[in-house]
Design an enzyme around this catalytic site. Structure first.
Site, PDB file in Angstrom:
ATOM      1  N   VAL A 192       0.862  -1.192   0.000  1.00 52.83           N
ATOM      2  CA  VAL A 192       0.000   0.000   0.000  1.00 52.83           C
ATOM      3  C   VAL A 192       0.898   1.243   0.000  1.00 52.83           C
ATOM      4  O   VAL A 192       1.120   1.862   1.028  1.00 52.83           O
ATOM      5  CB  VAL A 192      -0.963  -0.008   1.203  1.00 52.83           C
ATOM      6  CG1 VAL A 192      -1.941   1.161   1.092  1.00 52.83           C
ATOM      7  CG2 VAL A 192      -1.744  -1.311   1.264  1.00 52.83           C
ATOM      8  N   HIS A 193       1.430   1.560  -1.156  1.00 50.59           N
ATOM      9  CA  HIS A 193       2.291   2.730  -1.305  1.00 50.59           C
ATOM     10  C   HIS A 193       1.418   3.942  -1.627  1.00 50.59           C
ATOM     11  O   HIS A 193       0.189   3.870  -1.544  1.00 50.59           O
ATOM     12  CB  HIS A 193       3.340   2.475  -2.395  1.00 50.59           C
ATOM     13  CG  HIS A 193       2.731   2.244  -3.740  1.00 50.59           C
ATOM     14  ND1 HIS A 193       2.964   3.048  -4.816  1.00 50.59           N
ATOM     15  CD2 HIS A 193       1.865   1.303  -4.158  1.00 50.59           C
ATOM     16  CE1 HIS A 193       2.277   2.601  -5.845  1.00 50.59           C
ATOM     17  NE2 HIS A 193       1.601   1.548  -5.477  1.00 50.59           N
TER      18      HIS A 193
END
Lengths: 141, 87
Positions: free
Chosen positions: B14-15
């Site tokens: 989850v960048h």
């Protein structure tokens, strides 16, 4: 949506907006203006004025600048006479990413919120990581 | 209050872009949206909040919604994560 104009020294504003666009889909109503060395400040104000017109959809415009006291901020402050325009300083990427999520605020309220939001998103990760460390196994006294 | 567990499948976890996609989709719903990972829960409508989860590939997220359109929200958000945030 509230409009945003980012103003600062050198390539910083343009690169910052580009960074925001690479993260967030559908960034609209945002413009960036960089002050190159040797530029006449008067022309900067005129360019900011045009950018404000472009991003204003009637819900107000925030001009975010890099730092208080610099020429970009001084030029931006000249826009305060316009209705629905507010200025904030110390722009950062979290602030830009938040703009499309702001709803139902005047430009003054939104700028206030954004400055506080930008401040809240400064951090020193090592301290946070330390706090997140799981307790060591075994009994503690 | 619907709740779903989903596994992060994209390589980067989850960048920033993934967090932004999650928050943007969340913001289309009226209900409250919470997402948690490893005991930390954040507001699903906040990019910085979702990014703070620092969830890598393989991490399990729990999406919890509460409000009028909560069933739709949890389904669509779970699908987004399962589809690797559209990446």
């Amino acid at each position: 949506m509230i409009g945003l104009v980012v103003v600062g020294h050198g390539d910083f504003p343009v690169a910052l907006l580009k960074a925001a666009e690479s993260v967030l889909a559908g960034v609209t109503q945002m413009r960036a203006i960089g002050l190159e060395p040797g530029r006449v400040p008067g022309t900067l104000s005129a360019e900011i004025g045009r950018a404000v017109d472009e991003v204003d959809s009637g819900e107000g415009v925030i001009i975010m600048t890099d730092m208080m006291g610099g020429t970009p901020t001084n030029a931006a402050l000249a826009m305060l006479y316009r209705k629905g325009v507010e200025v904030g300083t110390g722009v950062n990427l979290p602030m830009l990413l938040k703009v499309p999520f702001i709803k139902g605020k005047t430009s003054k309220e939104a700028a206030n919120f954004l400055v506080e939001y930008g401040r809240r998103n400064l951090s020193q990760p090592s301290e946070m990581l330390e706090a997140m460390k799981p307790e060591k196994s075994g009994k503690k006294d | 209050m619907p709740e779903r567990n989903v596994t992060v499948t994209n390589e980067l976890g989850v960048h920033a872009r993934a967090a932004a996609a999650f928050a943007q989709l969340s913001s289309r719903f009226e209900c409250e949206i919470f997402v948690s990972c490893r005991g930390m829960e954040v507001d699903g409508k906040s990019i910085m909040g979702v990014m703070m989860l620092t969830a890598p590939m393989g991490a399990e997220l729990t999406i919890r919604t509460e409000g009028e359109d909560d069933h739709d929200a949890v389904e669509q958000l779970a699908a987004l994560v399962e589809n690797s945030f559209g990446e």
